[in-house]
Design an enzyme around this catalytic site. Sequence first.
Site, PDB file in Angstrom:
ATOM      1  N   ASP A 232       0.812  -1.217   0.000  1.00 25.86           N
ATOM      2  CA  ASP A 232       0.000   0.000   0.000  1.00 25.86           C
ATOM      3  C   ASP A 232       0.848   1.271   0.000  1.00 25.86           C
ATOM      4  OD1 ASP A 232      -1.743  -2.060   0.417  1.00 25.86           O
ATOM      5  OD2 ASP A 232      -2.932  -1.038   1.923  1.00 25.86           O
TER       6      ASP A 232
ATOM      7  N   SER B  83      17.741  -6.566   7.549  1.00 25.84           N
ATOM      8  CA  SER B  83      16.578  -5.681   7.495  1.00 25.84           C
ATOM      9  C   SER B  83      16.295  -5.048   8.855  1.00 25.84           C
ATOM     10  CB  SER B  83      15.356  -6.455   7.000  1.00 25.84           C
ATOM     11  OG  SER B  83      15.193  -7.651   7.727  1.00 25.84           O
ATOM     12  N   LEU B  84      16.526  -5.778   9.926  1.00 25.47           N
ATOM     13  CA  LEU B  84      16.324  -5.218  11.267  1.00 25.47           C
ATOM     14  C   LEU B  84      17.286  -4.067  11.512  1.00 25.47           C
ATOM     15  CD1 LEU B  84      15.104  -5.192  14.102  1.00 25.47           C
ATOM     16  CD2 LEU B  84      16.729  -6.974  14.747  1.00 25.47           C
TER      17      LEU B  84
ATOM     18  N   ARG C 118      20.621 -18.114  -0.260  1.00 19.78           N
ATOM     19  CA  ARG C 118      19.180 -18.346  -0.393  1.00 19.78           C
ATOM     20  C   ARG C 118      18.734 -18.464  -1.846  1.00 19.78           C
ATOM     21  NH1 ARG C 118      16.301 -14.274   4.006  1.00 19.78           N
ATOM     22  NH2 ARG C 118      16.820 -15.481   5.876  1.00 19.78           N
TER      23      ARG C 118
ATOM     24  N   GLU D 170      10.817  -2.064   5.003  1.00 18.93           N
ATOM     25  CA  GLU D 170      10.683  -2.742   3.720  1.00 18.93           C
ATOM     26  C   GLU D 170      10.009  -1.870   2.667  1.00 18.93           C
ATOM     27  OE1 GLU D 170       9.497  -7.303   2.308  1.00 18.93           O
ATOM     28  OE2 GLU D 170       8.972  -6.595   4.317  1.00 18.93           O
TER      29      GLU D 170
END
Length: 294
Positions: A74, A242-243, A141, A226
């Site tokens: 969004d 990301s943290l 990954r 994010e």
Amino acid sequence: MTLGRNVRQSKIEVLEHFLATEILVEDGIARGVEALETRTGSMEQFGCKHLVLATGGAGRLFKYTTNSEVATGDGISLAYQAGAEIMDMEFFQFHPTAIRLPGVPPFLISEAVRGEGGLLRNVEGHRFMPDYSPEKELAPRDVVTRSILYEMQKTHSDRVFIDITHLAPRVITTRFPHIYRFCMDHGLDITKGLIPVAPAAHYMMGGVKTDSWGETSIKGLFAVGETGCTGLHGANRLASNSLLEVLVFSKRAVEKDIDKTGEDGPGSASLVSAACRDVMAQRCPWPVPPHFRR
């Protein structure tokens, strides 16, 4: 939890039943938002000096994802419609091993399971990662994900398996208690049986382009977490970065606000600083596999 607790204990008003529908921009500067009051259907406008987007990623656009139900992109959509620059949306990280059980939503089987000695097998029982990478199950990954997808295509299956049955049951239950309990709750004893897994959308590298202070191409509009694309992760995020990113860039966004106004905002700097300290002070609750100790 830490941030939510700080918000509840502060004088910050939370409007739970409002849905932002438009970012209001005037002369290239973010001036506020227009929002829908979902209970009454009325539209309201809220002005601001600075606007921060922190709406998460867009993992729910995929059929299989580890993201929560609110991760629908969004904030990125709002920024795009307002004319903000968006970048790197083609880079989406898939976690290689989300559980695949009928009727069970994707649940992350941590990479630490493979780090502890878990082996990837296809539906025919073949351990396939040595066929694709010298690092085998410990490959990055993206390599593991592509390898799993190829094996699924070769075997005409929607899953592969993680095998940890060769580990002592005590090791499994003490090292991975949450995973063990989740699987047991769904009728799977991972000390005796294989764990069915498949890749799932996990983390979006792209988003609203920001500078090194979290500000977008629209003055006064910031994007953190994010939602924002700082360039920190490149095309493939490293675990847990990301943290660190959200802690650093949220704090820098507040610091830039302070530099602009010459004074502290309404508790925002102290709120973010407290959240940073509390989160960083908490120790990792599980043992770190040897191959991550670098």
